[in-house]
Each structure stands twice: as C-alpha cells, then as structure tokens.
Motif scaffolding. Structure first.
Motif, short mmCIF file in Angstrom:
data_model
loop_
_atom_site.label_atom_id
_atom_site.label_comp_id
_atom_site.label_asym_id
_atom_site.label_seq_id
_atom_site.Cartn_x
_atom_site.Cartn_y
_atom_site.Cartn_z
N SER A 30 0.86 -1.18 0.00
CA SER A 30 0.00 0.00 0.00
C SER A 30 0.90 1.23 0.00
CB SER A 30 -0.93 0.00 1.23
OG SER A 30 -0.17 0.16 2.41
N GLY A 31 0.33 2.40 0.26
CA GLY A 31 1.10 3.63 0.20
C GLY A 31 2.37 3.60 1.02
N GLU A 32 2.28 3.10 2.25
CA GLU A 32 3.44 3.12 3.13
C GLU A 32 3.79 1.73 3.66
OE1 GLU A 32 1.20 4.55 7.20
OE2 GLU A 32 1.55 5.99 5.59
N GLU A 33 3.27 0.70 3.02
CA GLU A 33 3.50 -0.66 3.49
C GLU A 33 4.14 -1.53 2.40
OE1 GLU A 33 0.23 -1.81 6.83
OE2 GLU A 33 -0.53 -1.65 4.76
N PHE A 34 4.98 -2.43 2.84
CA PHE A 34 5.61 -3.42 1.98
C PHE A 34 5.25 -4.81 2.49
CE2 PHE A 34 8.26 0.36 1.94
CZ PHE A 34 8.50 0.56 0.59
N LEU A 35 5.30 -5.78 1.60
CA LEU A 35 5.06 -7.16 1.98
C LEU A 35 6.21 -8.01 1.44
CD1 LEU A 35 2.65 -8.81 3.31
CD2 LEU A 35 2.09 -9.51 0.99
N VAL A 36 6.74 -8.88 2.29
CA VAL A 36 7.79 -9.81 1.88
C VAL A 36 7.32 -11.23 2.17
CG1 VAL A 36 10.21 -10.49 2.11
CG2 VAL A 36 9.56 -8.09 2.44
N VAL A 37 7.44 -12.09 1.19
CA VAL A 37 7.11 -13.51 1.36
C VAL A 37 8.43 -14.29 1.35
CG1 VAL A 37 5.85 -15.50 0.47
CG2 VAL A 37 4.90 -13.18 0.20
N PHE A 38 8.66 -15.04 2.43
CA PHE A 38 9.88 -15.83 2.57
C PHE A 38 9.55 -17.32 2.38
CE2 PHE A 38 10.50 -12.15 5.42
CZ PHE A 38 11.71 -11.65 4.93
N PRO A 39 9.71 -17.85 1.16
CA PRO A 39 9.47 -19.30 0.99
C PRO A 39 10.56 -20.11 1.71
CG PRO A 39 9.53 -18.12 -1.12
CD PRO A 39 10.07 -17.21 -0.09
N ASP A 40 10.21 -21.32 2.09
CA ASP A 40 11.17 -22.25 2.72
C ASP A 40 11.86 -21.61 3.93
OD1 ASP A 40 10.80 -24.37 0.82
OD2 ASP A 40 11.94 -23.16 -0.60
N THR A 41 11.14 -20.81 4.69
CA THR A 41 11.74 -20.08 5.80
C THR A 41 10.85 -20.16 7.03
OG1 THR A 41 12.69 -18.51 4.21
CG2 THR A 41 12.71 -17.86 6.52
N VAL A 42 11.41 -20.66 8.13
CA VAL A 42 10.65 -20.71 9.37
C VAL A 42 10.58 -19.32 9.97
CG1 VAL A 42 11.26 -23.11 9.82
CG2 VAL A 42 12.71 -21.28 10.72
N ALA A 43 9.68 -19.14 10.93
CA ALA A 43 9.45 -17.81 11.50
C ALA A 43 10.70 -17.26 12.19
CB ALA A 43 8.27 -17.87 12.48
N ASP A 44 11.43 -18.11 12.91
CA ASP A 44 12.63 -17.63 13.61
C ASP A 44 13.65 -17.06 12.63
OD1 ASP A 44 11.56 -18.29 16.00
OD2 ASP A 44 12.82 -20.05 16.37
N ARG A 45 13.86 -17.75 11.51
CA ARG A 45 14.83 -17.27 10.53
C ARG A 45 14.33 -15.98 9.88
NH1 ARG A 45 18.44 -20.38 7.79
NH2 ARG A 45 18.38 -21.67 9.65
N ALA A 46 13.04 -15.91 9.56
CA ALA A 46 12.49 -14.69 8.99
C ALA A 46 12.60 -13.53 9.97
CB ALA A 46 11.03 -14.92 8.59
N PHE A 47 12.44 -13.83 11.25
CA PHE A 47 12.59 -12.80 12.28
C PHE A 47 14.01 -12.21 12.23
CE2 PHE A 47 13.41 -11.08 16.47
CZ PHE A 47 12.20 -10.48 16.83
N GLU A 48 15.02 -13.08 12.09
CA GLU A 48 16.41 -12.60 12.00
C GLU A 48 16.59 -11.68 10.79
OE1 GLU A 48 18.98 -15.96 11.89
OE2 GLU A 48 18.35 -16.75 13.83
N VAL A 49 16.01 -12.08 9.65
CA VAL A 49 16.12 -11.26 8.45
C VAL A 49 15.47 -9.90 8.68
CG1 VAL A 49 15.51 -11.08 6.01
CG2 VAL A 49 16.16 -13.29 6.98
#
Length: 550
Positions: A470-489
C-alpha cells in the motif's frame, strides 16, 4: 625440485605433474612445477599454458598461506585469461582471489573479484558455476563480519544446486554455511540476541556433521582437514571437549604435514582455546605467544616477497580474522593468569582490528554493495527466468504490486502445503510516512519509499517475493523459511533502516519500520496477511521500530 631438473621436459608433461601435485596436496613440488611452466611458457609465447600455470601458482600459494603472493600471481594470470574470454578456470581463480583479499581485510578488492566471477558465470550460462560463485560472494560477507547477508547469498546458491549436487558442491555449500553459522553464533552470544545463540550453534553442528562424510568421499586433504576443524570447533563451543580434541588434533597434524599454514594456525589457536576451557591457562598462554611470534615473522617475510606494483595494496600479510581470534584468546589467557599489561595489550589490539574490519566493510560496500537485484540479474542469465512485466510492478519502487501477489503467492502456498515446507510473510509499515510527506514534501516521501525498497532488496534472497502493499506498506514472502529465521532477516532490515543516512535526503529526517510476521499454516493469503497486520499493530503499540510475531 631444482629448475635444472625440469629443463627439456615438455610443457604438457610439466603441467600434468603440477595438476597431480595439486590433487595430492604436494604444495612445494607443485609450486616449483607451476613456476617453471609459467616462465617457460612466457618465454616461448604459449599463452594458454601460461594462463593455466598462473592459476596453479595461485592455488599453491593460497594453500601455503601466502595470500599477498597469491593475489599478486593471480592478478598476473587474470591478465592472460581475460582476453581469452569467460571460462570456468577464470571463475575459480577469481573466487580464490576474493577469499584471499577478504581474509586480508582488502574487502573492496574481494568484492570486485567476487562480482567478476558472478559476471563470468552468467556469461557462461552455467547454473552450478554460478552457485559456487555466489557461495564465494557470501564467504566475502562472512569475513567482513556480516553472516546474515552471507547466509542469504549462500542459501540462494544452495537453491540453485537442489538437483543432484556433486560432493564438491556439497562440501563448499555446507562448509561455508557452517562457517557463517559460527560467525552468527559469536555475534549473537556477545551481542543483543544471546537467546538465539544456542539454536544457531545447533544448526552449525548439523551442517558440520553433514559436511564431514562428503569431504571424505571427495578425498581432498584440505577439505577433510577443514571439515574436521569446523566440526571440532562447534563441539569446543558446546563444551564437548573430549569429542572436539581428537578432531582438532587430527586436522592440525594433517595440516602441518601438508603445509596448510593458515589452517594449521587456526587449529593451533583452537587447541589453545581448548586448554583454556580446561583451565590450563599457562599452557594456553605459551602456545598462543609462540603462535603470535610465528605469524609476525611470517608476515614480515611475506611482505618482502610481494610485488607491490602488481597488486592493490593489502592492509596485512596475516588474515585479519585469524589475528583477531589470536588476540581474543590471548586476552582471555592473560586475564586468567592476572597478567594485566599483556591482557590490556591484546584487548586493545582486538578492538583496533574490530574497528578496522567495520570501517573496511563500510568502505567496500560503498563501492561494491551487493544487492539482491545484482545477484538475481547474474542468475537470470543462466536460469532463463523471465522478469515480471510492467503490469506486475509498482512504478515508484520497482517492486511487485498486488497483481504480482495474486499471481505469485497462491502457487507458493500450494507448494508449501503439499510438500510440508515452511513459509513466512512479513508486513512492513514505514512509521510516520504521512508526517514525513507533510513536513518534508511528497518528493522526499517518494525518495524514502525508493530507498526502503532498495534496502529490502539488499537484505533478502532472489527467491523471496517483494511487494509494495500500500502507500506506506511493503510485503515480503519468505518461501522455505521458518518464522525464527524470517525474524532474523527482518531484524537486520529494521537495523539497516535505523542506521541509514536519511538526513542526506532532508535535514532532521529519520525513518523506522514496524514489522509483523505470520507463518503458514494457514495456507491462505487473506488469513496470513491479516495475522501479519495484527502483528504490525502490536509492534506499533509497543513503541514502533520493532519486529513482532503473530
């Protein structure tokens, strides 16, 4: 092996002998043979033979620990190879040079070599070659003290090698990922995420254990010693000293026999650390001081042999990371023995090297900053993938738009559900963008969004899906990635945004992110994004500039 004994031997036979010496890790013999071919081929005008000899000279010097000399002869070999066009040999030599330069703290030179290797791999159209080059690029970032960027690049490389990787490719991938995990462990343990450190160390153990049989199957003496050293180091850090010692001792003995000087030094430092862990501080101190003297003497000798006019100046003769480790271990040993003067000296030296590495990293990235788009471009030349058309792109940021999400996310979710693979979604809100527009103008607000998009590219993988939601929002989809690893990213992205020089866009400008994560299941777009949005709201409620899990 005297030069006179090689007179009259055909160049082809000398090269064959040098290749055999490379396979058998006979470094002194191999270097003498490669040097002889280099000089004779130069005198007789055999360019291809001289280029191959130059690559072999680089290999032997690399294994012998003469990194400045390796960069010198490697650059001379590249001058012959470049006019001949892209080749696997040139890619491999550039990867070796990138590692040698980064070991010495010459990060700009290292990244330049790694980029050139990726470019050549793209021209050759070889996915496997590209994956190995991408691994080399990740190794540069690991040596620069950025294991998170390194892991993302190496994970992307591993994705390219999913189909029947060779033992060599397995060893390269697993060993590099293990080294990266060890670097991340130290940063987490001594930094702001000590609770994550044990999980990272467990991951390093899995990688080290998996790499070991592949190195034995491959039969390369250096690879066998290296995987044993990684395995032993992880066990040492876990306090499993009786299991670590035979691995480290075996690897040290083999490294000494073969002449792998730098690996030998690393292992001797680890064995001194093992003595420290057992309370044998005096013995550890003596071992470390002897090692210091040896490295200093070697650095002085190596510096005298380098042709400074032929190679960009390297800031050291001994690897920076090894020097840093030696000073840290010596500080601990001196402190245990109540040697106040030496402990202060080694602590100050370690801090100086850490500052030097940090500054070198920033300077290198200002010239050769690795972005996800660069890696994607290089791999696109080999994979044949088509880029998203304009209808799927946001015109301001170049990221995907909602139509892109509708086309790309459902297949990712179906694959994750059918194959029981993890997937995590991050919704990212630019805190106070409306106020930025009101205070600094919409043009500045647009520049903020563009730079945020670039920071997202630089801190994610090519396989991740990046969108302007949206205007001020981004979305990132992390395939093959558990939540803990995505949190680090996401923590890394958040930190990168926090320290970005926003004031260069407008005086007093500051930008932060509130980020929310949601992981599948459920395997439904609307439900995942709703959960991620709820996590964003919680992050804002807790004070903004943070990452929250759904």
């Amino acid at each position: 092996m005297s030069p006179a004994a090689l007179d009259g031997v055909p160049l082809s036979e000398l090269l064959a002998r040098a290749r055999l010496a490379q396979q058998q890790a006979r470094l002194d013999d191999g270097l003498a043979l490669a040097d002889a071919v280099w000089h004779r081929a130069d005198a007789e005008g055999f360019i291809n033979e001289q280029a191959e000899a130059g690559k072999l000279r680089s290999f032997f010097r690399l294994r012998m620990g003469d990194l400045p000399g390796m960069l010198d002869v490697g650059e001379r070999a590249l001058r012959l190879m470049r006019p001949l066009g892209a080749s696997p040999a040139a890619c491999e030599l550039l990867r070796w040079m990138s590692l040698a330069a980064c070991e010495l703290g010459a990060y700009e030179q290292g990244l330049a070599c790694a980029h050139e290797a990726l470019k050549l791999a793209g021209e050759l159209g070889d996915l496997r070659l590209h994956a190995v080059a991408l691994n080399g690029l990740g190794a540069c970032f690991e040596r620069m003290g950025d294991p998170w960027q390194a892991e993302r690049l190496m994970s992307e490389a591993a994705g390219l090698l999913r189909t029947n990787p060779t033992p060599y490719e397995r060893v390269v991938t697993l060993t590099n990922l293990c080294t990266v995990a060890l670097g991340a462990y130290h940063l987490q343990r001594d930094g702001a995420a000590p609770e994550q450190a044990p999980r990272t160390l467990e991951r390093a153990l899995e990688l080290a254990r998996e790499a070991r049989p592949h190195s034995l199957q491959l039969g390369d003496r250096y690879g066998i010693a290296l995987t044993a050293s990684n395995f032993g180091e992880v066990l040492l850090l876990m306090g499993r000293l009786d299991e670590a010692e035979p691995l480290l001792t075996e690897a040290r003995d083999d490294s000494q026999r073969a002449g792998f000087r730098l690996l030998d030094w690393r292992l001797r430092c680890m064995l001194a650390e093992l003595q420290l862990a057992r309370g044998q501080s005096s013995a550890a101190w003596q071992q470390l001081q002897a090692l210091h003297e040896e490295t200093v003497a070697f650095g002085a000798d190596a510096g005298a042999d380098v042709d400074a006019a032929a190679t960009p100046a390297a800031p050291a003769q001994v690897p920076l990371f090894l020097s840093l480790r030696l000073h840290h271990a010596s500080y601990r040993a001196a402190r245990a023995l109540a040697l106040l003067g030496p402990s202060l000296f080694h602590l100050e030296q370690a801090r100086t090297l850490e500052r030097r590495r940090a500054v070198g990293q920033l300077m290198a990235q200002s010239q050769y900053f690795v972005s996800r788009m660069e890696a994607e471009f290089a791999s696109g030349a080999t994979s044949g993938d088509t880029r998203d058309t304009a209808e799927f792109k946001d015109p301001l940021t170049g990221l995907g738009n909602r139509r892109c999400l509708e086309a790309r996310l459902p297949p990712l979710l179906r694959a994750a559900e059918q194959e029981a693979r993890p997937l995590t979604v991050a919704l990212i809100d630019a805190d106070g963008l409306r106020n930025i527009n009101e205070r600094h103008g919409h043009e500045t607000g647009d520049r903020v969004l563009q730079e945020l998009a670039q920071l997202l590219r630089e801190n994610t993988r090519g396989s991740d899906l990046l969108l302007r939601w949206s205007g001020e929002e981004f979305l990132v989809v992390f395939p093959d990635t558990v939540a803990d690893r995505a949190f680090e990213v996401c923590e890394r992205i958040r930190a990168s945004v926090s320290v970005h020089p926003w004031h260069q866009l407008a005086a007093g400008l500051d930008v932060t992110l509130s980020m929310g994560l949601a992981n599948a299941p459920p395997y439904a777009t609307d439900l995942l994004i709703a959960r991620a949005n709820a996590a964003v709201e919680r992050a804002k409620h807790l004070g903004r500039n943070r990452v929250a899990l759904a």
